[in-house]
Design an enzyme around this catalytic site. Structure first.
Site, short mmCIF file in Angstrom:
data_model
loop_
_atom_site.label_atom_id
_atom_site.label_comp_id
_atom_site.label_asym_id
_atom_site.label_seq_id
_atom_site.Cartn_x
_atom_site.Cartn_y
_atom_site.Cartn_z
N ASN A 168 -4.11 4.08 7.73
CA ASN A 168 -4.34 2.84 7.01
C ASN A 168 -3.02 2.39 6.40
O ASN A 168 -2.18 3.20 6.04
CB ASN A 168 -5.39 3.03 5.92
CG ASN A 168 -6.78 3.13 6.50
OD1 ASN A 168 -7.02 2.64 7.59
ND2 ASN A 168 -7.67 3.77 5.79
N THR A 169 -2.89 1.09 6.21
CA THR A 169 -1.60 0.49 5.91
C THR A 169 -1.81 -0.80 5.14
O THR A 169 -2.90 -1.34 5.13
CB THR A 169 -0.87 0.16 7.25
OG1 THR A 169 -0.87 1.32 8.08
CG2 THR A 169 0.56 -0.27 7.03
N ILE A 170 -0.76 -1.29 4.49
CA ILE A 170 -0.77 -2.67 3.99
C ILE A 170 0.34 -3.45 4.70
O ILE A 170 1.40 -2.89 5.02
CB ILE A 170 -0.59 -2.75 2.45
CG1 ILE A 170 0.77 -2.18 1.99
CG2 ILE A 170 -1.74 -2.08 1.75
CD1 ILE A 170 1.87 -3.18 1.86
N GLN A 207 3.98 -1.18 4.77
CA GLN A 207 4.14 0.05 4.00
C GLN A 207 2.86 0.86 4.04
O GLN A 207 1.76 0.31 4.08
CB GLN A 207 4.49 -0.32 2.54
CG GLN A 207 5.24 0.74 1.78
CD GLN A 207 4.34 1.51 0.83
OE1 GLN A 207 3.68 0.93 -0.01
NE2 GLN A 207 4.33 2.82 0.97
N MET A 248 -1.86 -4.67 10.42
CA MET A 248 -1.88 -3.26 10.02
C MET A 248 -2.94 -2.49 10.79
O MET A 248 -3.83 -3.05 11.39
CB MET A 248 -2.13 -3.16 8.52
CG MET A 248 -3.47 -3.73 8.09
SD MET A 248 -3.66 -3.91 6.30
CE MET A 248 -2.95 -5.53 6.04
#
Length: 562
Positions: free
Chosen positions: A371-373, A389, A453
């Site tokens: 998982n990411t932003i 990030q 993402m």
């Protein structure tokens, strides 16, 4: 007269039934694009978007605003980001009229070896605990960006995140859901309950959540700069904690780390230059997919058609074979980037695609989680930042150093333990990375800053966004709202002397006729509730001199401008 009234009522009713809810005529579009003159921010959380705008309005530039928003996201969206993770960015600098790419992904511990894993009987690096922890590059990335392009004091940039961490904020429904899921298996690790379960449970929708430890850590960084994190008490705390947990990350690993400014790479897709960061990330996979797709008349196939979905899936399979074999830290492995993203190579690979049958022999790779932003900011000066990030695997390794208020990433899990593999574990090596920002230029000028993402979905998502924009003529919001596909899995032998070509996952919105056609071609179809990524984008209209913003309808995202 009565008959005429009945006829009129019938025609009116038929018109209403057939009308589209959106003026664009596309039923999947959730909202209009945002348009503004002086600045734009698009992030996965509305509070972060507002902080970015506050920075812009108070005189900061896009780089200042991006850092401020990213710092806050580590607090309000810890399921996808934080100071314990890595950072990549592509920046359009208005002054030099040039793109810059930052790779701030951390390396593995110097004192940990491949032999250690072999002696302990590991077949793969574990997902959680101290062993997958690599140096967190995010804070170093903030300061590298700030040193090169920033205009506002770092103390002012970080103050909004400090305030929210100390005073609290209401937890959103989506992040509350992900935190609850993470809490089931992470609460056994030291510090998790104290940091993320202060009331005996992870914060629920609408509850005010505070993280005073994170506020204190951010204050130390705001006052002492990057050295406060990598060479001061924070680094010593990380060193002590990891060694107590049986890990290897040391003070020296942190103190000696430096992010790297690299040359972004691109391919031209039907007149538009699409830019990515070269490995150790997977960005060039998007370029490879686009190069293969360019060999076909996609526009005539139509969005959502079986031909297009089949072609896209087969191109992805071909590219991910290269991804699994070659992509790695280029300081340790030879990665033939120029050849992989060349048009000649794409033509060779495109010839392998059978438009009537799904292939069963492509190795799609094994690295699919995370998982990411993703966020993007643009300012009145013309600067644009594309930033991504992540901590990997949602919240990360489970390792929360005592009193710091953030979790360390578990990117080291992505190393291979197979000797001779490009991505095999080695000391002070950066692992294969999934997070990738993207950028599009047109005639050498900034056009679109965007990202999608979500683990291995990212290059697939990047390519789908570009095709939606260029081949199917969608606007910035439509391109993100359009239903997506995701191919997952790898080709492994199964019964009947056949090979499993993986799963083609499809969002709702595709017709049964298309799905049935794809099944006839040999695709294994399944419906998945998530995993299709999260999209943000900003486009610059050079004619009207305005920014367009778009945000992800699948997340808590918001695009806003002024």
């Amino acid at each position: 007269m009565k008959k005429l009234n009945i006829l009129f009522l019938f025609l009116l009713t038929a018109g209403i039934i057939n009308a589209q809810d959106r003026i664009t005529g596309k039923p999947f579009v959730t909202r209009s694009e945002v348009i503004a003159q002086h600045g734009m921010a698009a992030t996965s959380q509305p509070l972060a978007t507002q902080i970015a705008l506050d920075i812009l309005k108070s005189g900061g530039n896009a780089i200042d605003a991006a850092i401020a928003a990213n710092a806050l996201l580590g607090l309000v969206e810890p399921t996808g980001s934080g100071m314990g993770g890595d950072l990549f960015a592509i920046i359009w600098d208005a002054k030099s009229q040039k793109l810059y790419a930052l790779n701030s992904s951390g390396w593995s511990p110097k004192s940990l070896s491949l032999q250690y894993f072999k002696e302990k009987g590991y077949k793969k690096i574990p997902a959680f605990g101290p062993l997958p922890v690599t140096v967190p590059g995010a804070v170093a990335g903030w300061f590298a960006m700030h040193d090169k392009f920033g205009s506002m004091p770092m103390k002012k940039i970080l103050q909004p995140a400090i305030n929210y961490a100390r005073n609290g904020f209401p937890m959103t429904e989506l992040i509350a859901y992900y935190m609850e899921r993470s809490g089931y298996f992470l609460q056994k690790y030291p510090g998790f309950k104290e940091t993320y379960m202060p009331n005996g449970h992870t914060p629920r929708k609408g509850e005010i959540f505070k993280n005073p430890d994170l506020a204190n850590t951010l204050e130390k960084i705001a006052k002492g700069g990057r050295d406060a994190f990598y060479k001061g008490e924070i680094a010593k705390t990380i060193d002590k904690f990891i060694h107590e947990q049986g890990g290897f990350l040391s003070y020296d690993d942190l103190a000696e780390f430096e992010p790297e400014w690299v040359e972004p790479v691109s391919t031209n897709y039907r007149g538009y230059d699409v830019w990515e960061i070269p490995p150790n990330g997977q960005g060039i996979a998007a370029l490879q997919i686009l190069n293969i797709l360019e060999q076909f008349d996609i526009k005539s196939m139509g969005f959502g058609s079986a031909d297009y979905i089949h072609l896209f899936t087969e191109a992805k399979k071909l590219v991910f074979e290269d991804r699994a074999k070659y992509y790695a830290d280029m300081k340790f492995a030879k990665v033939p980037v120029d050849w992989l993203i060349s048009k000649e190579y794409a033509k060779q690979r495109a010839k392998l695609i059978n438009m009537n049958r799904a292939s069963r022999h492509y190795d799609a790779g094994e690295l699919e989680q995370g998982n990411t932003i993703y966020m993007t900011v643009a300012d009145k000066y013309g600067n644009m930042v594309s930033l991504i990030q992540s901590n990997y695997r949602g919240m990360g390794s489970g390792m929360i150093p005592t009193g710091l208020g953030f979790m360390l990433q578990d990117r080291g899990e992505l190393f291979s333990l197979q000797e001779g593999h490009n991505n095999v574990f080695a000391p002070r090596k950066r692992p294969f990375h999934t997070i990738i920002p993207a950028f599009i230029t047109k005639n050498g000028k900034p056009y679109i800053s965007f990202g999608v993402m979500g683990g291995a979905m990212q290059p697939q998502g990047h390519a789908q966004i570009v095709v939606n924009l260029i081949d199917f003529g969608m606007n910035l919001q439509e391109a993100g709202d359009a239903p997506r596909i995701r191919h997952s899995g790898s080709s492994q032998p199964d019964y009947g002397n056949m090979q499993d070509q993986g799963w083609l996952e499809m969002e709702s919105g595709f017709t049964y006729e298309v799905i049935r056609d794809l099944m006839r071609r040999g695709h294994k179809i399944k419906y998945s509730l998530g995993g299709y990524g999260g999209y943000q984008a900003i486009m610059y209209d050079a004619v009207n001199k305005v920014y367009y913003g778009a945000s992800e309808s699948r997340k808590d995202g918001q695009a806003a401008g002024y």
